[in-house]
Design a protein around this motif. Structure first.
Motif, PDB file in Angstrom:
ATOM      1  N   GLY A 108      -6.203  -9.433  -1.316  1.00 29.91           N
ATOM      2  CA  GLY A 108      -5.689  -9.942   0.439  1.00 29.91           C
ATOM      3  C   GLY A 108      -3.723 -10.267  -0.008  1.00 29.91           C
ATOM      4  N   GLN A 109      -3.090  -9.755  -1.097  1.00 32.48           N
ATOM      5  CA  GLN A 109      -1.786  -9.477  -0.764  1.00 32.48           C
ATOM      6  C   GLN A 109      -1.843  -7.844  -0.939  1.00 32.48           C
ATOM      7  N   ALA A 110      -0.353  -7.989  -0.759  1.00 25.78           N
ATOM      8  CA  ALA A 110       0.501  -6.923  -0.725  1.00 25.78           C
ATOM      9  C   ALA A 110       1.676  -6.635  -1.683  1.00 25.78           C
ATOM     10  N   PHE A 111       2.351  -6.408  -2.524  1.00 23.03           N
ATOM     11  CA  PHE A 111       3.460  -5.417  -3.838  1.00 23.03           C
ATOM     12  C   PHE A 111       4.255  -6.182  -2.287  1.00 23.03           C
ATOM     13  N   ASP A 112       5.626  -6.725  -2.821  1.00 25.75           N
ATOM     14  CA  ASP A 112       6.916  -7.352  -1.290  1.00 25.75           C
ATOM     15  C   ASP A 112       7.963  -6.810  -2.013  1.00 25.75           C
ATOM     16  N   TYR A 115       4.481 -11.090  -3.331  1.00 26.15           N
ATOM     17  CA  TYR A 115       3.203 -10.280  -3.088  1.00 26.15           C
ATOM     18  C   TYR A 115       3.484 -10.970  -2.197  1.00 26.15           C
ATOM     19  N   VAL A 116       2.691 -10.297  -1.011  1.00 26.66           N
ATOM     20  CA  VAL A 116       2.866 -11.406   0.526  1.00 26.66           C
ATOM     21  C   VAL A 116       1.075 -11.021   0.852  1.00 26.66           C
ATOM     22  N   ALA A 117       1.228 -11.586   1.693  1.00 25.73           N
ATOM     23  CA  ALA A 117       0.083 -11.542   2.709  1.00 25.73           C
ATOM     24  C   ALA A 117      -0.451 -10.354   3.268  1.00 25.73           C
ATOM     25  N   SER A 118      -1.703  -9.543   2.658  1.00 26.51           N
ATOM     26  CA  SER A 118      -1.859  -8.572   3.417  1.00 26.51           C
ATOM     27  C   SER A 118      -2.354  -8.777   5.236  1.00 26.51           C
ATOM     28  N   GLY A 166      -2.259   8.749  -0.032  1.00 25.10           N
ATOM     29  CA  GLY A 166      -1.575   7.807   0.522  1.00 25.10           C
ATOM     30  C   GLY A 166      -2.494   6.531   0.983  1.00 25.10           C
ATOM     31  N   ASP A 167      -3.762   7.433   0.760  1.00 25.41           N
ATOM     32  CA  ASP A 167      -4.551   6.628   1.013  1.00 25.41           C
ATOM     33  C   ASP A 167      -3.990   4.464   0.361  1.00 25.41           C
ATOM     34  N   GLY A 168      -4.237   3.689   1.263  1.00 27.12           N
ATOM     35  CA  GLY A 168      -4.348   2.078   1.137  1.00 27.12           C
ATOM     36  C   GLY A 168      -4.242   1.095   2.003  1.00 27.12           C
ATOM     37  N   ASP A 169      -3.391  -0.092   1.830  1.00 26.05           N
ATOM     38  CA  ASP A 169      -3.504  -1.108   2.724  1.00 26.05           C
ATOM     39  C   ASP A 169      -2.496  -1.515   2.821  1.00 26.05           C
ATOM     40  N   TYR A 170      -1.814  -2.172   3.546  1.00 26.89           N
ATOM     41  CA  TYR A 170      -0.101  -2.128   4.118  1.00 26.89           C
ATOM     42  C   TYR A 170       0.200  -2.826   4.789  1.00 26.89           C
ATOM     43  N   THR A 171       1.243  -3.089   5.023  1.00 28.55           N
ATOM     44  CA  THR A 171       1.176  -4.426   5.644  1.00 28.55           C
ATOM     45  C   THR A 171       2.180  -3.623   7.148  1.00 28.55           C
TER      46      THR A 171
END
Length: 461
Positions: A174-178, A210-213, A225-230
């Motif tokens: 549920g998070q992504a690198f910030d 990290y921040v909430a995604s 480039g696939d992935g989950d991003y904010t």
């Protein structure tokens, strides 16, 4: 009576001859081979003044005698300061050297001194090939500083100015690198989870944060480039290499709420800020040298906004069950000598392909729309079978998939290739180049290759 003479043989030296008992003879060893020195005289050495001297004398014994000058390899002294490996060695001998453990607050820097022959002067444990001379080498040390990497890798003791790779741990669910925070001086890019830091002359601590995604997903077809991003995160999609004979055409996909110039769509790498929605980009390709093709983008737009799933009235009018249309003239096939053209319709928009072969097991496939994720769904479908054998019966069937991923298969069908009866003309054959005039009555014209024409290709008279 006369004197008695005895033979003296000197191997690897001079002084050979016939001499009487007790005669004193000067003997001299030959010059030593490269890398060696005279060692000792061997053989019938009784009477030699000094066997350890290359040029000496021998008092001839009362018998024949053979003496030999022998040699040994030169040895040289290796002195290792602040390390191990000292000793006496021959030229070209490989010696292992190891630096002593670094004093507190320091790390090994390099080897200095007579370093010719050292495999790696920056390695505290390495080898040296002994030169033809005495040598002294010294392990040196420099002040070290501690790099602590929290939620990542790259920790260690380093000298100032060392480039160190740092990698953030995988983001929690549920998070992504910030970004990197802390003693960030020297970090190449604080916004990159995989980057480098040039260490400073001080201990340093850096932390991956990290921040909430928001969970917005980028899907890249035929690319990376696939992935989950904010929302607002800079994202790059890159197309894979074009198939043989083709080149990149353009990106097709979502343009909603993405601020991007149209010309960027024709670059194989596209960068944009992630909107607050899922995004799909599809890399499309075209034949090398052919004009840019806007059709993939148009197809994607129509599929997304005007497909059956977007216009429920299609289900009201046509029903919601996918089937092959069995109305009159909704299916047909024409077979020539080595190819066949087959047309059919579906009751709902679909992507389709044809399976065919010499038996009902098929084995070959020709895609009509199904091979291209960019394509729309259609009611009418037209497929071409090529590379067939003349006077041969083939089995085939249709396969269709609608927008809800429902898949149907037709019954097994057959066709037979044959040379048409009557007069047959092959194009291009002897007809040259376009335009081709089709003006002979009761004649079947068979096109044997793709025809490219800048104007009208065929004219029927």
């Amino acid at each position: 009576s006369g004197d008695t003479y005895y033979t003296l043989t000197v191997v690897s030296g001079s002084g050979d001859g016939s001499y009487t008992d007790g005669h004193v003879v000067i003997i001299t060893a030959d010059a030593a081979p490269t890398g060696q020195s005279f060692d000792v005289w061997t053989g019938n050495t009784t009477g030699i003044a000094n066997v350890n001297v290359a040029s000496t004398t021998i008092a001839m014994p009362g018998s024949n005698a053979t003496i030999t000058a022998t040699y040994s390899n030169n040895t040289y002294t290796l002195s290792v300061v602040s390390g191990t490996g000292d000793g006496t060695y021959t030229n070209t001998q490989v010696v292992a050297i190891t630096a002593d453990s670094a004093p507190t607050g320091t790390i090994f820097d390099d080897w200095e001194g007579d370093t010719t022959g050292i495999v790696d002067v920056s390695d505290p444990t390495t080898n040296i090939t002994m030169p033809a001379a005495n040598a002294t080498i010294t392990a040196t040390y420099v002040t070290s500083y501690i790099l602590s990497v929290i939620s990542g890798s790259g920790d260690g003791d380093y000298a100032a100015g060392t480039g160190v790779a740092i990698v953030a741990d995988g983001a929690p669910t549920g998070q992504a690198f910030d970004d990197w925070v802390g003693d960030t001086t020297g970090i190449a890019d604080i916004n990159d989870p995989t980057t480098t830091i040039t260490t400073q002359a001080a201990d340093a601590t850096i932390t991956a944060t990290y921040v909430a995604s928001s969970g917005y997903t980028l899907t890249v077809t035929s690319g990376s480039g696939d992935g989950d991003y904010t929302e607002g995160q800079s994202v790059t999609a890159t197309a894979i290499s074009a198939p043989s004979g083709m080149e990149f055409n353009q990106w097709a996909g979502d343009r909603d709420d993405i601020d991007i110039n149209d010309t960027a769509l024709y670059s194989s790498s596209i960068t944009f800020n992630m909107p607050a929605q899922d995004v799909t980009w599809i890399a499309t390709y075209k034949d090398i040298g052919s004009p840019l093709d806007a059709w993939p983008g148009y197809n994607y737009f129509c599929k997304k906004y005007f497909g059956a799933e977007k216009e429920p009235l299609q289900y009201v009018n046509d029903g919601n069950t996918l089937a092959f249309d069995n109305a009159a003239n909704s299916e047909w096939e024409y077979a020539s000598e080595e190819s066949a053209c087959i047309g059919f319709e579906t009751t709902l928009p679909a992507r389709t392909y044809i399976e065919y072969g010499l038996t009902a097991s098929y084995g070959s496939t020709v895609y009509i729309e199904a091979s291209d994720n960019d394509n729309r769904y259609y009611y009418n479908h037209l497929g071409y079978l090529t590379g067939l054998s003349n006077n041969t019966t083939y089995h085939y069937r249709f396969v269709a998939e609608d927008e809800r991923s429902n898949t149907i298969y037709s019954s097994d069908k057959t066709l037979t290739t044959a040379t048409p009866a009557g007069n047959v003309v092959y194009i291009p054959g002897s007809m040259g180049s376009p335009r081709y005039m089709l003006d002979s009555a009761n004649t079947t014209y068979i096109v044997t290759q793709d025809i490219n024409a800048g104007d009208t290709a065929f004219q029927i008279a």
